[in-house]
Design an enzyme around this catalytic site. Structure first.
Site, short mmCIF file in Angstrom:
data_model
loop_
_atom_site.label_atom_id
_atom_site.label_comp_id
_atom_site.label_asym_id
_atom_site.label_seq_id
_atom_site.Cartn_x
_atom_site.Cartn_y
_atom_site.Cartn_z
N SER A 34 58.36 111.83 -4.65
CA SER A 34 59.24 112.99 -4.43
C SER A 34 58.54 114.09 -3.64
O SER A 34 57.47 114.55 -4.03
CB SER A 34 59.65 113.62 -5.75
OG SER A 34 60.45 112.77 -6.49
N HIS A 87 64.29 103.84 -8.48
CA HIS A 87 63.86 104.18 -9.84
C HIS A 87 64.74 103.46 -10.86
O HIS A 87 65.95 103.29 -10.63
CB HIS A 87 64.01 105.68 -10.08
CG HIS A 87 63.15 106.53 -9.19
ND1 HIS A 87 63.58 106.94 -7.96
CD2 HIS A 87 61.90 107.01 -9.35
CE1 HIS A 87 62.62 107.66 -7.38
NE2 HIS A 87 61.59 107.72 -8.20
N TYR A 89 65.69 104.79 -13.53
CA TYR A 89 66.67 105.74 -14.06
C TYR A 89 67.94 105.83 -13.22
O TYR A 89 68.96 106.37 -13.64
CB TYR A 89 66.06 107.14 -14.26
CG TYR A 89 65.60 107.85 -13.00
CD1 TYR A 89 66.50 108.33 -12.05
CD2 TYR A 89 64.25 108.07 -12.78
CE1 TYR A 89 66.08 108.98 -10.92
CE2 TYR A 89 63.80 108.72 -11.64
CZ TYR A 89 64.73 109.18 -10.70
OH TYR A 89 64.29 109.81 -9.58
N GLU A 90 67.88 105.30 -11.98
CA GLU A 90 69.10 105.27 -11.16
C GLU A 90 70.00 104.13 -11.58
O GLU A 90 71.08 103.93 -11.00
CB GLU A 90 68.73 105.11 -9.68
CG GLU A 90 67.98 106.30 -9.11
CD GLU A 90 67.45 106.04 -7.71
OE1 GLU A 90 68.19 106.29 -6.75
OE2 GLU A 90 66.31 105.56 -7.58
N ALA A 117 55.30 112.31 -8.28
CA ALA A 117 55.34 113.66 -8.83
C ALA A 117 55.32 113.51 -10.34
O ALA A 117 55.91 112.57 -10.88
CB ALA A 117 56.61 114.36 -8.38
N SER A 215 57.99 106.81 -12.69
CA SER A 215 57.84 105.76 -11.68
C SER A 215 56.47 105.10 -11.80
O SER A 215 55.81 105.17 -12.83
CB SER A 215 58.02 106.36 -10.27
OG SER A 215 56.94 107.21 -9.95
N ASN A 238 54.74 120.46 -12.22
CA ASN A 238 55.16 121.39 -13.29
C ASN A 238 54.34 121.12 -14.54
O ASN A 238 53.77 120.04 -14.68
CB ASN A 238 56.66 121.18 -13.60
CG ASN A 238 56.96 119.73 -13.96
OD1 ASN A 238 57.14 118.89 -13.07
ND2 ASN A 238 56.97 119.44 -15.24
N HIS A 250 64.62 119.65 -10.79
CA HIS A 250 64.22 118.71 -9.74
C HIS A 250 63.92 119.46 -8.44
O HIS A 250 63.02 119.09 -7.70
CB HIS A 250 65.29 117.65 -9.53
CG HIS A 250 64.92 116.61 -8.50
ND1 HIS A 250 63.85 115.76 -8.67
CD2 HIS A 250 65.44 116.33 -7.28
CE1 HIS A 250 63.74 114.99 -7.59
NE2 HIS A 250 64.70 115.31 -6.73
N1 HPA Z 1 58.44 114.69 -16.57
C1 HPA Z 1 58.78 113.49 -16.05
N2 HPA Z 1 58.79 113.25 -14.75
C2 HPA Z 1 58.43 114.24 -13.93
C3 HPA Z 1 58.05 115.51 -14.39
C4 HPA Z 1 58.06 115.75 -15.79
O1 HPA Z 1 57.75 116.85 -16.29
N3 HPA Z 1 57.76 116.27 -13.31
C5 HPA Z 1 57.93 115.46 -12.21
N4 HPA Z 1 58.33 114.24 -12.58
#
Ligand code: HPA
Length: 276
Positions: A34, A87, A89-90, A117, A215, A238, A250
């Site tokens: 990402s 992914h 999750y998609e 990410a 991922s 984050n 996101h």
């Molecule tokens: N959790 C899961 N996936 C992520 C996060 C997170 O805090 N940040 C970026 N991808």
């Protein structure tokens, strides 16, 4: 799709389509997570292959994931850059999530460099920092290897050292040379797509995870099953849920990916240049 393509299977038909444009096998696959797509634009003499142009590939649907291969050279080395990924999750089956890895293996690519990410669990991992994966936890409740053994793969791959020690050393040296902090850590893969709750983050911390994402682990498992060497990085976008008062979004993940991605790009360039 022609019958002969169907008969060859989705991996071999996509590999054949790529070979038609990229006759000399690339030396490494680079998977960009990402917000990290900009490295795809740095490839010299690029041959662009949008996913939807390849047999059996749907278009990717996540913002910040372009969904294309770019073949060419980076730092004088032949690379296949994969910008965007599928992914779980998609709602994609595990087979599609890891198909790009199997295609790379079918092309004869021996090294996979993966980026993602992630949320920082380890307090050292501030937003914008980088982590070098030296181990992982698979909490996605899926294995991409369930089912018949695929050509070139082993049934029970050893996962005692999934991330290549020599490549990790290269990455650490590259980071040192660039003056960019790079800490080793364990990545935990969860299915998502909801971010974790604070209680889940406390659990993941107790289980030994330094960063959490959605991922990479299925791809690593598949790459190891076919004997590819693997290197992987997390760009921490984050603090994981509950570790800061900010809500997770996101858009912020993509934004930090873009602003801090340059650091990872510098390290990746050095690693690619020095690949064994
Ligand atoms: N959790 C899961 N996936 C992520 C996060 C997170 O805090 N940040 C970026 N991808």
């Amino acid at each position: 799709m022609s019958e002969s393509r169907d008969a060859a299977g989705p991996v071999e038909s996509a590999a054949a389509a790529i070979r038609a444009h990229v006759p000399v096998p690339p030396e490494a696959l680079l998977v960009l997570g990402s917000g990290l797509g900009s490295l795809a634009e740095a490839v010299r003499d690029p041959v662009e292959l949008p996913f939807e142009s390849l047999p059996g590939f749907p278009a990717t649907g996540v913002e910040g994931h372009a969904g294309k291969y770019v073949a060419g050279t980076l730092e004088g080395r032949r690379v296949l850059v994969q910008a965007g990924r599928f992914h779980a999750y998609e709602g994609h089956p595990a087979e599609l999530v890891v198909r790009p890895i199997r295609i790379a293996a079918a092309l004869g690519i021996g090294t996979a460099i993966l980026t993602n990410a992630a949320g920082g669990i380890n307090r050292q991992l501030d937003p914008g920092s980088l982590m070098l994966l030296d181990d992982h936890l698979n909490l996605m409740s899926l294995s991409p290897l369930a089912g018949p053994v695929q050509p070139g793969e082993v049934r029970f791959p050893d996962m005692s050292a999934p991330y290549d020690a020599e490549l990790q050393e290269l990455a650490l040296q590259a980071a040192l040379a660039e003056g960019i902090p790079l800490v080793r850590g364990s990545y935990v893969a969860v299915l998502g797509p909801s971010y974790e709750t604070p209680a889940e983050v406390r659990m993941l911390e107790r289980l030994g995870a330094d960063a959490v994402g959605m991922s990479t682990v299925p791809e690593v498992i598949t790459a190891r099953a076919s004997g590819m060497r693997v290197l992987a990085f997390s760009l921490v976008t984050n603090r994981a849920a509950g570790l800061s008062s900010d809500p997770l979004s996101h858009a912020d993940v993509v934004e930090i990916g873009k602003s801090a991605g340059g650091k990872l790009e510098k390290i990746l360039r050095r690693v690619v240049r020095a690949l064994p």
